[in-house]
Enzyme design. Sequence first.
Site, PDB file in Angstrom:
ATOM      1  N   LYS A   1       0.786  -0.234  15.124  1.00  0.00           N
ATOM      2  CA  LYS A   1       2.162  -0.283  15.619  1.00  0.00           C
ATOM      3  C   LYS A   1       2.496  -1.509  16.468  1.00  0.00           C
ATOM      4  CE  LYS A   1       3.305   3.248  13.491  1.00  0.00           C
ATOM      5  NZ  LYS A   1       3.950   2.904  12.236  1.00  0.00           N
TER       6      LYS A   1
ATOM      7  N   TYR B   1       3.511   6.755  10.227  1.00  0.00           N
ATOM      8  CA  TYR B   1       2.702   5.617   9.816  1.00  0.00           C
ATOM      9  C   TYR B   1       3.554   4.518   9.162  1.00  0.00           C
ATOM     10  CZ  TYR B   1      -1.505   3.146   8.278  1.00  0.00           C
ATOM     11  OH  TYR B   1      -2.494   2.206   8.101  1.00  0.00           O
TER      12      TYR B   1
ATOM     13  N   HIS C   1       0.846  -1.193   0.000  1.00  0.00           N
ATOM     14  CA  HIS C   1       0.000   0.000   0.000  1.00  0.00           C
ATOM     15  C   HIS C   1       0.882   1.243   0.000  1.00  0.00           C
ATOM     16  CE1 HIS C   1      -4.076  -1.727   1.593  1.00  0.00           C
ATOM     17  NE2 HIS C   1      -3.601  -2.387   0.566  1.00  0.00           N
TER      18      HIS C   1
ATOM     19  N   TYR D   1      -9.728   5.276   7.162  1.00  0.00           N
ATOM     20  CA  TYR D   1      -9.987   5.635   8.551  1.00  0.00           C
ATOM     21  C   TYR D   1     -11.083   6.703   8.559  1.00  0.00           C
ATOM     22  CZ  TYR D   1      -5.563   3.393   9.908  1.00  0.00           C
ATOM     23  OH  TYR D   1      -4.543   2.493  10.133  1.00  0.00           O
TER      24      TYR D   1
ATOM     25  N   PRO E   1      -4.763   0.042  18.444  1.00  0.00           N
ATOM     26  CA  PRO E   1      -4.490  -0.422  17.074  1.00  0.00           C
ATOM     27  C   PRO E   1      -4.599   0.660  16.009  1.00  0.00           C
ATOM     28  CG  PRO E   1      -6.685  -1.118  17.770  1.00  0.00           C
ATOM     29  CD  PRO E   1      -6.023  -0.516  18.980  1.00  0.00           C
TER      30      PRO E   1
END
Length: 389
Positions: free
Chosen positions: A296, A384, A72, A200, A292
């Site tokens: 990580k 990220y 991704h 998200y 979550p």
Amino acid sequence: MRTQVAIIGSGPAGLLLGQLLHKAGIDSVILERRSRDYVLSRIRAGVLEDGTVSLLDAVGASARLHAEGLPHDGFELLFGGRRHRIDLQRLTGRRVTIYGQTELTRDLMDLRAASGATTIFEAEDVALHDFDGGKPHVTFSKGGTAQRLDCDFIAGCDGYHGVSRASVPADAMQLFERTYPFGWLGILADVPPVSHELVYAGDDSGFALCSMRSPSRSRYYVQCGLDEDVANWSDERFWDELRRRLDPATAEALVTGPSIEKSIAPLRSFVAEPMRFGRLFLAGDAAHIVPPTGAKGLNLAASDVHYLSQALIEYFNERSQAGIDAYSARALARVWKAERFSWWLTSLMHHFPQDNPFIRRIQRAELDYLVSSDHAMAALAENYVGLPY
């Protein structure tokens, strides 16, 4: 029985550590209180940082990941009825890879078995001894027979509820914890993902996450109260609630189907300091938990194991204590940065019961700023994809 490193726990942290040591010619024995099938039945997240993938490459456990994993180059934030893409590749030159933790664990287990290294499943009554002295050892029973494993070091990779951290005297460590007043209700379903990248969603209807395990298996979450009972959530109710938290176009594109797993996970931030006690080292969830939201948990376990394997290899090859003495501080420096990022993203995207209209407006203003500033998006993207080891 004797080994150089006794590893407690056969999750990804313990298995990866075992393979890194094996590649360096260092012997280890893994003790696992559950069966192999039980360990492989646990469903966990699977967003892998480049650093984690590189470690799997280094031990030769990444062939299936590269064949079946989903690279991704970005992800999306959904708020105000619109989706905004965070272009990880443009902002950082890096990416993440979607690959289920269960599959990663299977790959590492198969590799360890092929290498001839020892893993003892269903080891009962595991107890750690003399790790503050010069002769650490582990006792356990297998099939009703008491056994002892002598070693030079013990690596506690057995999770939050494991015996490793519980074996440390309470006055020898400091605990830092924050529990969040909500959980994630998640389902796994054999339906195609609603988007080819993670989405998200954080808006007035509440947080939701659209994720996946493969092109034909999806993982979806909605924020829920801690008093919710998963038995009260039919598949139909879940899909209706998820649609309500998405923009109209995404909700329309959502493909639904029967769930194959459904559960509620509470959210927690937790750190135990230090991560070394004499000849006992903690790694992964034994030492820290993150919500979550930032993906990580598994990646922090991998970075712990990176630091720990380097320290142990240095000790056995050079008889130097430098890496061992520095392990806790090196690992915790990265842990706390990941804790900060996970806390920040959780706070930004979720509704808290105590929030008032002012706080909601602040959240919206921060999201608006975030997607309008390359500098802000770059900071998000850098965290990220994973900070360097």
